[in-house]
Design a protein around this motif. Structure first.
Motif, PDB file in Angstrom:
ATOM      1  N   GLU A  64       0.802  -1.227   0.000  1.00 38.94           N
ATOM      2  CA  GLU A  64       0.000   0.000   0.000  1.00 38.94           C
ATOM      3  C   GLU A  64       0.832   1.273   0.000  1.00 38.94           C
ATOM      4  O   GLU A  64       0.303   2.351   0.220  1.00 38.94           O
ATOM      5  CB  GLU A  64      -0.949  -0.013   1.196  1.00 38.94           C
ATOM      6  CG  GLU A  64      -1.963  -1.125   1.107  1.00 38.94           C
ATOM      7  CD  GLU A  64      -2.975  -1.054   2.235  1.00 38.94           C
ATOM      8  OE1 GLU A  64      -3.243   0.044   2.744  1.00 38.94           O
ATOM      9  OE2 GLU A  64      -3.485  -2.116   2.601  1.00 38.94           O
ATOM     10  N   ARG A 112      -2.373  -3.831  11.298  1.00 38.79           N
ATOM     11  CA  ARG A 112      -2.466  -2.993  10.107  1.00 38.79           C
ATOM     12  C   ARG A 112      -1.128  -2.938   9.369  1.00 38.79           C
ATOM     13  O   ARG A 112      -1.100  -2.949   8.138  1.00 38.79           O
ATOM     14  CB  ARG A 112      -2.926  -1.594  10.516  1.00 38.79           C
ATOM     15  CG  ARG A 112      -3.132  -0.677   9.366  1.00 38.79           C
ATOM     16  CD  ARG A 112      -4.349  -1.061   8.521  1.00 38.79           C
ATOM     17  NE  ARG A 112      -4.455  -0.118   7.435  1.00 38.79           N
ATOM     18  CZ  ARG A 112      -4.378  -0.438   6.153  1.00 38.79           C
ATOM     19  NH1 ARG A 112      -4.273  -1.706   5.793  1.00 38.79           N
ATOM     20  NH2 ARG A 112      -4.447   0.467   5.227  1.00 38.79           N
ATOM     21  N   ASP A 115      -0.893  -5.920   7.259  1.00 43.74           N
ATOM     22  CA  ASP A 115      -1.725  -5.782   6.066  1.00 43.74           C
ATOM     23  C   ASP A 115      -1.099  -4.850   5.040  1.00 43.74           C
ATOM     24  O   ASP A 115      -1.164  -5.111   3.836  1.00 43.74           O
ATOM     25  CB  ASP A 115      -3.119  -5.254   6.440  1.00 43.74           C
ATOM     26  CG  ASP A 115      -3.948  -6.267   7.177  1.00 43.74           C
ATOM     27  OD1 ASP A 115      -3.636  -7.474   7.082  1.00 43.74           O
ATOM     28  OD2 ASP A 115      -4.915  -5.860   7.852  1.00 43.74           O
ATOM     29  N   ILE A 116      -0.536  -3.745   5.490  1.00 40.95           N
ATOM     30  CA  ILE A 116       0.078  -2.782   4.565  1.00 40.95           C
ATOM     31  C   ILE A 116       1.247  -3.409   3.838  1.00 40.95           C
ATOM     32  O   ILE A 116       1.449  -3.177   2.653  1.00 40.95           O
ATOM     33  CB  ILE A 116       0.517  -1.520   5.329  1.00 40.95           C
ATOM     34  CG1 ILE A 116      -0.697  -0.729   5.800  1.00 40.95           C
ATOM     35  CG2 ILE A 116       1.390  -0.620   4.448  1.00 40.95           C
ATOM     36  CD1 ILE A 116      -0.357   0.397   6.736  1.00 40.95           C
TER      37      ILE A 116
END
Length: 119
Positions: A64, A112, A115-116
Motif C-alpha cells: 500500500e 495494520r 496488512d500494509i
C-alpha cells in the motif's frame, strides 16, 4: 516484515493492556513495574521500526505504499510512550486505563502494518 516480530509485539502489547487494565480495575495508578513493561514493549516496537526501515532500504515494497507504511511504523513506535507520558499526569486509575488503551492501539497498528506490507 518479520511475522514473528509482529506477533511478538502484538502479544506483548496485549499483555501490557491486560496488566494495566487489571490495575485500573483494582483502582490503581500506573506504577514503576508498569513503566518497565512499557519500556519492554517500546523496545520491541523500536525493533519493528528498525526492521521495517531495513526492509525498505533493501528494496522491499509495501503493498500500500512506503509513506503509509513508515507512518504506521512511527505511530506504532510512539503509541505506548505517549500513553505512558499521559499516565504520568493522571495519577489515578485513569492513568492505567490510558496505558491499556495505548497498548491496544499498538496491537491494532501491528495488524495494520502486516496488512500494509502485503500479508
Amino acid at each position: 516484515m518479520l511475522v514473528a516480530l509482529t506477533v511478538t509485539v502484538s502479544v506483548a502489547a496485549l499483555l501490557l493492556a491486560a496488566w494495566c487494565g487489571f490495575a485500573a480495575y483494582r483502582d490503581q495508578p500506573t506504577k514503576d513495574w508498569h513503566f518497565i513493561g512499557m519500556a519492554v514493549v517500546t523496545v520491541l516496537a523500536l525493533a519493528q521500526l528498525v526492521v521495517g526501515i531495513v526492509q525498505l532500504a533493501r528494496g522491499g515494497e509495501p503493498a500500500e505504499g512506503s509513506v503509509i507504511f513508515v507512518s504506521y511504523l512511527l505511530g506504532a513506535f510512539a503509541a505506548v510512550p505517549a500513553a505512558g507520558f499521559l499516565s504520568l499526569s493522571e495519577r489515578t486509575r485513569w492513568g492505567s486505563v490510558t496505558v491499556s488503551a495505548g497498548a491496544v492501539v499498538l496491537a491494532v497498528l501491528e495488524v495494520r502494518l502486516y496488512d500494509i506490507w502485503g500479508g
